[in-house]
Design a protein around this motif. Structure first.
Motif, PDB file in Angstrom:
ATOM      1  N   ILE A 227     -70.586  64.224  44.922  1.00  0.00           N
ATOM      2  CA  ILE A 227     -71.787  63.427  44.674  1.00  0.00           C
ATOM      3  C   ILE A 227     -73.008  64.335  44.801  1.00  0.00           C
ATOM      4  O   ILE A 227     -73.181  65.025  45.813  1.00  0.00           O
ATOM      5  N   THR A 228     -73.849  64.336  43.786  1.00  0.00           N
ATOM      6  CA  THR A 228     -75.029  65.210  43.807  1.00  0.00           C
ATOM      7  C   THR A 228     -76.321  64.447  44.035  1.00  0.00           C
ATOM      8  O   THR A 228     -77.379  65.046  44.238  1.00  0.00           O
ATOM      9  N   GLY A 229     -76.261  63.126  44.007  1.00  0.00           N
ATOM     10  CA  GLY A 229     -77.450  62.310  44.198  1.00  0.00           C
ATOM     11  C   GLY A 229     -77.180  60.890  43.738  1.00  0.00           C
ATOM     12  O   GLY A 229     -76.090  60.582  43.231  1.00  0.00           O
ATOM     13  N   PRO A 230     -78.160  59.987  43.898  1.00  0.00           N
ATOM     14  CA  PRO A 230     -77.964  58.584  43.503  1.00  0.00           C
ATOM     15  C   PRO A 230     -77.539  58.426  42.054  1.00  0.00           C
ATOM     16  O   PRO A 230     -76.821  57.479  41.704  1.00  0.00           O
ATOM     17  N   GLU A 231     -77.958  59.367  41.206  1.00  0.00           N
ATOM     18  CA  GLU A 231     -77.609  59.265  39.785  1.00  0.00           C
ATOM     19  C   GLU A 231     -76.113  59.459  39.536  1.00  0.00           C
ATOM     20  O   GLU A 231     -75.599  59.088  38.469  1.00  0.00           O
ATOM     21  N   SER A 232     -75.395  60.016  40.527  1.00  0.00           N
ATOM     22  CA  SER A 232     -73.950  60.223  40.367  1.00  0.00           C
ATOM     23  C   SER A 232     -73.202  58.915  40.189  1.00  0.00           C
ATOM     24  O   SER A 232     -72.105  58.883  39.614  1.00  0.00           O
ATOM     25  N   PHE A 233     -73.779  57.822  40.691  1.00  0.00           N
ATOM     26  CA  PHE A 233     -73.086  56.531  40.640  1.00  0.00           C
ATOM     27  C   PHE A 233     -73.360  55.763  39.361  1.00  0.00           C
ATOM     28  O   PHE A 233     -72.693  54.768  39.071  1.00  0.00           O
ATOM     29  N   ASP A 234     -74.353  56.214  38.578  1.00  0.00           N
ATOM     30  CA  ASP A 234     -74.812  55.419  37.433  1.00  0.00           C
ATOM     31  C   ASP A 234     -73.786  55.300  36.316  1.00  0.00           C
ATOM     32  O   ASP A 234     -73.822  54.346  35.538  1.00  0.00           O
ATOM     33  N   LYS A 235     -72.863  56.255  36.222  1.00  0.00           N
ATOM     34  CA  LYS A 235     -71.922  56.223  35.093  1.00  0.00           C
ATOM     35  C   LYS A 235     -70.701  55.339  35.349  1.00  0.00           C
ATOM     36  O   LYS A 235     -69.808  55.256  34.500  1.00  0.00           O
ATOM     37  N   TYR A 236     -70.677  54.679  36.510  1.00  0.00           N
ATOM     38  CA  TYR A 236     -69.528  53.830  36.835  1.00  0.00           C
ATOM     39  C   TYR A 236     -69.896  52.360  36.723  1.00  0.00           C
ATOM     40  O   TYR A 236     -70.989  51.939  37.132  1.00  0.00           O
ATOM     41  N   ASP A 237     -68.974  51.570  36.183  1.00  0.00           N
ATOM     42  CA  ASP A 237     -69.208  50.127  36.068  1.00  0.00           C
ATOM     43  C   ASP A 237     -69.179  49.449  37.433  1.00  0.00           C
ATOM     44  O   ASP A 237     -69.948  48.528  37.700  1.00  0.00           O
ATOM     45  N   LYS A 238     -68.268  49.907  38.291  1.00  0.00           N
ATOM     46  CA  LYS A 238     -68.135  49.355  39.645  1.00  0.00           C
ATOM     47  C   LYS A 238     -67.817  50.497  40.601  1.00  0.00           C
ATOM     48  O   LYS A 238     -67.340  51.557  40.199  1.00  0.00           O
ATOM     49  N   LEU A 239     -68.044  50.227  41.870  1.00  0.00           N
ATOM     50  CA  LEU A 239     -67.692  51.187  42.913  1.00  0.00           C
ATOM     51  C   LEU A 239     -66.668  50.578  43.861  1.00  0.00           C
ATOM     52  O   LEU A 239     -66.702  49.371  44.138  1.00  0.00           O
ATOM     53  N   ALA A 240     -65.758  51.414  44.346  1.00  0.00           N
ATOM     54  CA  ALA A 240     -64.822  51.015  45.410  1.00  0.00           C
ATOM     55  C   ALA A 240     -65.115  51.898  46.615  1.00  0.00           C
ATOM     56  O   ALA A 240     -65.189  53.126  46.486  1.00  0.00           O
ATOM     57  N   MET A 241     -65.298  51.305  47.780  1.00  0.00           N
ATOM     58  CA  MET A 241     -65.544  52.058  49.008  1.00  0.00           C
ATOM     59  C   MET A 241     -64.251  52.092  49.819  1.00  0.00           C
ATOM     60  O   MET A 241     -63.699  51.040  50.161  1.00  0.00           O
ATOM     61  N   ILE A 242     -63.782  53.302  50.134  1.00  0.00           N
ATOM     62  CA  ILE A 242     -62.503  53.478  50.807  1.00  0.00           C
ATOM     63  C   ILE A 242     -62.705  54.174  52.148  1.00  0.00           C
ATOM     64  O   ILE A 242     -63.356  55.226  52.222  1.00  0.00           O
ATOM     65  N   ASP A 243     -62.153  53.592  53.204  1.00  0.00           N
ATOM     66  CA  ASP A 243     -62.266  54.112  54.575  1.00  0.00           C
ATOM     67  C   ASP A 243     -63.708  54.074  55.071  1.00  0.00           C
ATOM     68  O   ASP A 243     -64.075  54.792  55.992  1.00  0.00           O
ATOM     69  N   CYS A 244     -64.521  53.255  54.455  1.00  0.00           N
ATOM     70  CA  CYS A 244     -65.889  52.960  54.886  1.00  0.00           C
ATOM     71  C   CYS A 244     -66.248  51.621  54.251  1.00  0.00           C
ATOM     72  O   CYS A 244     -65.582  51.187  53.302  1.00  0.00           O
ATOM     73  N   SER A 245     -67.285  50.964  54.746  1.00  0.00           N
ATOM     74  CA  SER A 245     -67.500  49.601  54.250  1.00  0.00           C
ATOM     75  C   SER A 245     -68.956  49.194  54.060  1.00  0.00           C
ATOM     76  O   SER A 245     -69.220  48.184  53.407  1.00  0.00           O
ATOM     77  N   VAL A 246     -69.904  49.941  54.609  1.00  0.00           N
ATOM     78  CA  VAL A 246     -71.312  49.559  54.501  1.00  0.00           C
ATOM     79  C   VAL A 246     -72.068  50.660  53.762  1.00  0.00           C
ATOM     80  O   VAL A 246     -72.062  51.815  54.200  1.00  0.00           O
ATOM     81  N   PRO A 247     -72.700  50.367  52.629  1.00  0.00           N
ATOM     82  CA  PRO A 247     -73.449  51.390  51.896  1.00  0.00           C
ATOM     83  C   PRO A 247     -74.464  52.101  52.787  1.00  0.00           C
ATOM     84  O   PRO A 247     -75.204  51.458  53.545  1.00  0.00           O
ATOM     85  N   GLY A 248     -74.460  53.437  52.717  1.00  0.00           N
ATOM     86  CA  GLY A 248     -75.409  54.229  53.478  1.00  0.00           C
ATOM     87  C   GLY A 248     -74.968  54.574  54.875  1.00  0.00           C
ATOM     88  O   GLY A 248     -75.602  55.389  55.551  1.00  0.00           O
ATOM     89  N   VAL A 249     -73.880  53.973  55.358  1.00  0.00           N
ATOM     90  CA  VAL A 249     -73.367  54.267  56.697  1.00  0.00           C
ATOM     91  C   VAL A 249     -72.186  55.215  56.566  1.00  0.00           C
ATOM     92  O   VAL A 249     -71.096  54.820  56.173  1.00  0.00           O
ATOM     93  N   ASN A 250     -72.425  56.482  56.825  1.00  0.00           N
ATOM     94  CA  ASN A 250     -71.430  57.553  56.678  1.00  0.00           C
ATOM     95  C   ASN A 250     -70.934  57.673  55.238  1.00  0.00           C
ATOM     96  O   ASN A 250     -69.789  58.026  54.991  1.00  0.00           O
TER      97      ASN A 250
END
Length: 489
Positions: A227-250
């Motif tokens: 991940i190089t910055g917030p723009e890294s997430f823009d090309k995905y339709d959805k995100l899956a968080m694995i082994d973590c659960s709250v955005p921005g926390v670790n």
């Protein structure tokens, strides 16, 4: 006390392989199962009707009070394998154990039934080798079944979600500086999504610092995107968080991002995770365990590389099944073990310790501060945060230490790793109380990432280290309810 009838006393002593004391529901059921093995069984019971019924069933049953000291003279111990005190009377079982134990050969085992934990301890003190509590066995069986039903229900929900999102592009986000549990879990989810024609990529931020983690990724050829910055997430339709659960926390997921899937085994603190599909199980030792269950339920072929990855993830997060381990973790490992590439696992586990890890360990030992049974150490500026948990694990083995807290500064944050083997302390709760939402974990292993904030304005490195140390130590000891007093060393 009821005495043996004369016709019983006058006959030859029975030479059972199994002596069952108490012919009630449990005793009768055990006797029927043992009879399938062609073993000699003798059952003792005080109820005349019950004894007659047992005899009609073909058992050698004697009318006797199991707590009567004279009962030991009625039985020939020559062929005895086991005595099972299975009556519903705790006191009678305990007395029977006390009567038989001094007289039977040392290799004869004694099994007993108890109604609660206190009676169990009394029977063990009397000489029982194994004591079971029927209500616990029943509740355990029911709970296991309910857990299985919950897993099936949750797995069906995940399958339904994936089926509804065929053809999309999914970003599988791991926590920062991911460990083998997070990496293997992301690897497993990526394999699952292939069944649903979903294009998935594994994303991470931070560093892959630990030598074993680097070897793990390279040998298994796991493809991951930095991940190089917030723009890294823009090309995905959805995100899956694995082994973590709250955005921005670790993790680097921006707040407000559209989260499709959350799969984790860590407590999430006060902030409630928000996702279209969420599976957070704090009652298992690793996220890899959860993903293994999905693979089994969805009948997905597990390659030897994926099996090795998940097995290694479970082993590392449970400290080789010594920390936060449940029956689910053992079951998952049992499924994965025969499928794994063990030569590959051996290569992953044998890389040498890095020079930096040795340096951090040395600093942790030199700078340690002991308060009661807690050891705290500031290791200064670090380049690899993975060295902190290694130092915390190592120092936990010191005599008289039950809790270790190792911390250091990397870039603009303070990283804290803690370990604990005091069953009275829930380390994750203590860390959260001390350092807020950016901290947490399990009873025996926890961590925190604290922004430097006002500390970053310190004029020099020495002052910064001093301020950080004072703050971390004070907050942790306050949360533990301890005064900051150095022990004599």
């Amino acid at each position: 006390m009821a005495q043996a009838p004369k016709n019983v006393e006058s006959v030859k002593k029975p030479k059972p392989n199994y002596l069952i004391l108490g012919g009630g529901i449990i005793g009768f059921a055990v006797a029927k199962d043992l009879r399938k093995n062609d073993k000699e069984i003798t059952i003792i019971d005080l109820d005349k009707t019950r004894v007659e019924t047992l005899r009609q069933e073909g058992f050698n049953a004697l009318l006797y009070d199991i707590s009567d000291p004279e009962l030991v003279n009625v039985i020939d111990f020559k062929n005895l394998i086991c005595i099972a005190a299975l009556s519903s009377n705790d006191n009678a079982n305990t007395k029977a154990i006390s009567n038989f134990k001094p007289l039977i050969p040392e290799n004869v085992r004694v099994v007993a039934r108890a109604s609660d934990g206190l009676k169990r301890e009394e029977m063990i003190a009397a000489g029982a080798n194994y004591v079971f509590i029927p209500p616990k066995i029943v509740s355990g069986t029911i709970t296991e079944y309910l857990d299985m039903m919950e897993t099936k229900h949750t797995g069906n929900r995940l399958a339904s979600w994936l089926d509804d999102h065929r053809g999309m592009k999914l970003g599988i986000v791991l926590h920062d500086n991911p460990d083998p549990d997070a990496i293997s879990s992301g690897f497993a989810l990526m394999e699952i999504t292939k069944k649903y024609d979903i294009n998935a990529e594994i994303l991470y931020d931070g560093k892959i610092g630990h030598h074993e983690n680097k070897a793990f990724i390279n040998l298994l050829d796991i493809q991951m995107v930095k991940i190089t910055g917030p723009e890294s997430f823009d090309k995905y339709d959805k995100l899956a968080m694995i082994d973590c659960s709250v955005p921005g926390v670790n993790n680097s997921v921006p707040a407000g991002k559209n989260i499709g899937i959350i799969i984790d085994h860590h407590p999430h603190g006060e902030t409630e995770p928000n996702a279209e599909f969420s599976d957070i199980r704090t009652n298992v030792g690793s996220s890899a365990t959860i993903l293994t269950k999905y693979l089994q339920q969805m009948d997905i072929t597990v390659s030897k590389e994926l099996a090795a990855a998940l097995l290694y993830g479970i082993r590392t997060d449970t400290n080789d099944f010594r920390r936060n381990t449940t029956s689910a973790d053992f079951a998952a490992a049992s499924f994965l073990h025969p499928l794994s590439d063990h030569d590959l696992l051996t290569q992953v586990e044998t890389p040498s310790m890095s020079v930096e890890t040795l340096d951090v360990l040395g600093e942790a030992i030199r700078n340690r501060e002991v308060v009661s049974t807690c050891l705290l150490s500031n290791v200064g500026t670090i380049r690899n945060r993975d060295a902190l948990p290694q130092a915390a694990d190592y120092l936990l083995t010191m005599e008289g230490i039950s809790t270790t807290v190792i911390f250091g500064i990397m870039e603009d944050s303070i990283y804290v790793s803690a370990r604990n083997d005091d069953i009275r302390v829930h380390l994750g709760d203590v860390m959260r109380q001390a350092f807020g939402e950016n901290a947490g974990g399990h009873p025996t292993a926890a961590g925190a990432k604290i922004p430097l904030g006002v500390f970053s304005s310190a004029k020099d490195k020495h002052t910064l280290q001093k301020l950080v140390e004072e703050s971390v130590v004070k907050r942790f000891l306050t949360a533990m309810g301890l005064e900051n007093e150095d022990d004599d060393e």
